[in-house]
Design an enzyme around this catalytic site. Structure first.
Site, PDB file in Angstrom:
ATOM      1  N   ASP A 102      11.105  29.325 -26.453  1.00  0.00           N
ATOM      2  CA  ASP A 102      11.368  30.723 -26.117  1.00  0.00           C
ATOM      3  C   ASP A 102      11.521  31.759 -27.241  1.00  0.00           C
ATOM      4  O   ASP A 102      10.599  32.457 -27.561  1.00  0.00           O
ATOM      5  CB  ASP A 102      12.595  30.782 -25.219  1.00  0.00           C
ATOM      6  CG  ASP A 102      12.377  29.967 -23.950  1.00  0.00           C
ATOM      7  OD1 ASP A 102      11.402  29.198 -23.866  1.00  0.00           O
ATOM      8  OD2 ASP A 102      13.188  30.107 -23.012  1.00  0.00           O
TER       9      ASP A 102
ATOM     10  N   GLU B  34      22.778  21.164 -24.645  1.00  0.00           N
ATOM     11  CA  GLU B  34      21.415  21.709 -24.665  1.00  0.00           C
ATOM     12  C   GLU B  34      20.921  21.795 -26.120  1.00  0.00           C
ATOM     13  O   GLU B  34      19.790  21.449 -26.420  1.00  0.00           O
ATOM     14  CB  GLU B  34      21.436  23.098 -24.007  1.00  0.00           C
ATOM     15  CG  GLU B  34      20.085  23.708 -23.754  1.00  0.00           C
ATOM     16  CD  GLU B  34      20.208  25.071 -23.073  1.00  0.00           C
ATOM     17  OE1 GLU B  34      21.343  25.590 -22.937  1.00  0.00           O
ATOM     18  OE2 GLU B  34      19.169  25.624 -22.684  1.00  0.00           O
TER      19      GLU B  34
END
Ligand code: 9WN
Length: 457
Positions: free
Chosen positions: A187, A421
């Site tokens: 991203d 994460e």
């Protein structure tokens, strides 16, 4: 604690994370694994494939279900969306943005499936890797069933790869063009800063981000970047997600080296599958060859001897120092001399060599670069799937000892911090979503390998 016991304990914990993220759909065992509770309530493309890979080690039937759910979202063009918004998903009570009402795949795209809503972007094609591993596990127990599974998925995976090699490579470079940073899976990586400079959002409707309900802005993409993500998505939607129309004047078109490298190793698995099924392999062989030529012809910087993404709009290499430069090692197709140079960089403090970081794993961005931010998402933190790829890359070049060190550092990290994460390379702290599926899945893969290694010694 004894190594074996320690590994078994971690193995159990990783399983709990994966299974805890399972979302049941209906009563016939169908379902999928959400990436994490809350922030990611739906099925994501490469996350699902990583999860399937993780399950394949101990529960291949569950891994098959994961892939079945994923391919329910496949479009007739072969395109596999980056999010599948399954119906009857009790998890998704809170709205996710951009959700099914934003993308409107079913009413806008002719090729989209009618049974399930999806996004209009894709993600790196990890599915073939999972499928081949599922097969290898299943074939030990039941050859006929294993063969049936390959037969079921081969046409789906084949058309996905065909879509990527044709619609996403009209230049015929052997490399995939992405239309949006979300398609890379990396991203807000600085890899995309330059091409995004030229993207100027206009007439953007008001919208509310749902990610910030769960994770603070300092760990997530900036608002300016988010505006660009939404703007680019709306542009694709305006072109009815039709590649031919998009291609003409879309403002973000990049040849992505990590996506393309993942497609290469996925093609290798597709080749094994085709052989196992007695299918013709000539097209797959041609795809593999094309990539090898394209990578060196278009992505190699002759001065730094590093591999970079290529911006089709400016016609330039994107010379940023990120984990992305190392991912092509997974292919084994980088000539040895260049691979040696790339691997040598891992000794530098920039990539956490020489004790420069709390954790010696590959950070998503070189820590001495001006754009490095230790706690911001893909702008610096350590991601475990990236390190899993590096682990495979090191082994592809015979660096067993280095790969083993990486594996042990990764296990130490998850043991201390849990399955986050991402992690700060500076403090080692776990950040973002907790109990993150692919962090557990790649840990299972690494543990399995180490346990096998131990028992074979
Ligand atoms: C947008 C689910 C996904 C991953 C991506 C990661 C992140 C989404 C987001 O989460 O992206 O698709 O909301 O930022 O960057 O790699 O697949 O885990």
């Amino acid at each position: 604690m004894q190594k074996n016991k320690r590994y078994q304990k971690l193995y159990q914990k990783a399983r709990q994370v994966l299974e805890g993220n399972w979302v049941q759909l209906g009563d016939k065992g169908e379902g999928f694994t959400r990436p994490a509770q809350g922030i990611y309530p739906y099925q994501w493309n490469w996350d699902a494939a990583f999860s399937a890979y993780g399950y394949s080690h101990y529960w291949p039937e569950r891994a098959v279900e994961e892939l079945r759910s994923l391919f329910k979202g496949q479009w007739s063009s072969g395109f596999l969306p980056h999010i599948i918004f399954h119906q009857n998903n009790q998890e998704a009570e809170r709205p996710y943005f951009p959700g099914p009402h934003f993308w409107q795949s079913r009413s806008i795209a002719q090729a989209a499936p009618s049974e399930v809503a999806t996004s209009g972007l894709t993600q790196p094609p990890v599915a073939a890797l999972a499928l081949w591993h599922i097969y290898k596990e299943l074939v030990l127990k039941d050859k006929t069933y294993a063969h049936q599974i390959l037969k079921e998925f081969y046409p789906k995976v084949y058309t996905l790869h065909q879509y990527l090699h044709t619609q996403r490579d009209p230049e015929k470079w052997g490399l995939v063009t992405i239309y949006h940073p979300w398609e890379s899976g990396f991203d807000n990586s600085p890899r995309w800063d330059k091409p995004l400079e030229k993207v100027k959002p206009r007439n953007l409707p008001e919208y509310t981000r749902s990610d910030l309900d769960y994770v603070a802005l300092q760990y997530r993409p900036s608002q300016a970047n988010y505006d660009k993500y939404i703007y680019l998505s709306l542009k694709l939607k305006n072109k009815t997600y039709h590649d031919g129309k998009i291609y003409k004047d879309h403002p973000f078109k990049v040849k992505d080296i990590t996506f393309s490298s993942i497609l290469y190793i996925a093609d290798q698995r597709l080749l094994y599958i085709a052989k196992a099924l007695g299918e013709d392999t000539s097209q797959i062989q041609a795809w593999l060859e094309k990539f090898k030529q394209g990578l060196l012809a278009y992505c190699l910087d002759s001065q730094t001897k590093l591999l970079y993404d290529f911006d089709l709009i400016s016609g330039r290499l994107l010379r940023v120092k990120t984990a992305g430069n190392f991912i092509p090692l997974i292919t084994g197709a980088v000539p040895k001399k260049i691979a040696d140079d790339i691997i040598r960089h891992l000794n530098e403090p920039n990539y956490c060599g020489q004790g420069a970081c709390a954790i010696k794993l590959l950070p998503s961005v070189g820590i001495q670069e001006p754009y490095f931010q230790p706690e911001n998402y893909w702008r610096g933190p350590i991601w475990l799937n990236v390190n899993w790829f590096l682990w495979r890359g090191l082994r592809a070049y015979g660096r067993q000892k280095r790969a083993l060190n990486l594996a042990q550092n990764l296990l130490d990290l998850v043991e201390k911090q849990g399955f986050y994460e991402f992690y700060s390379p500076i403090s080692g702290q776990g950040l973002g979503a907790r109990n993150f599926s692919w962090s557990a899945a790649v840990t299972l893969e690494i543990l399995d390998d180490l346990i096998k290694l131990k028992t074979s010694q």
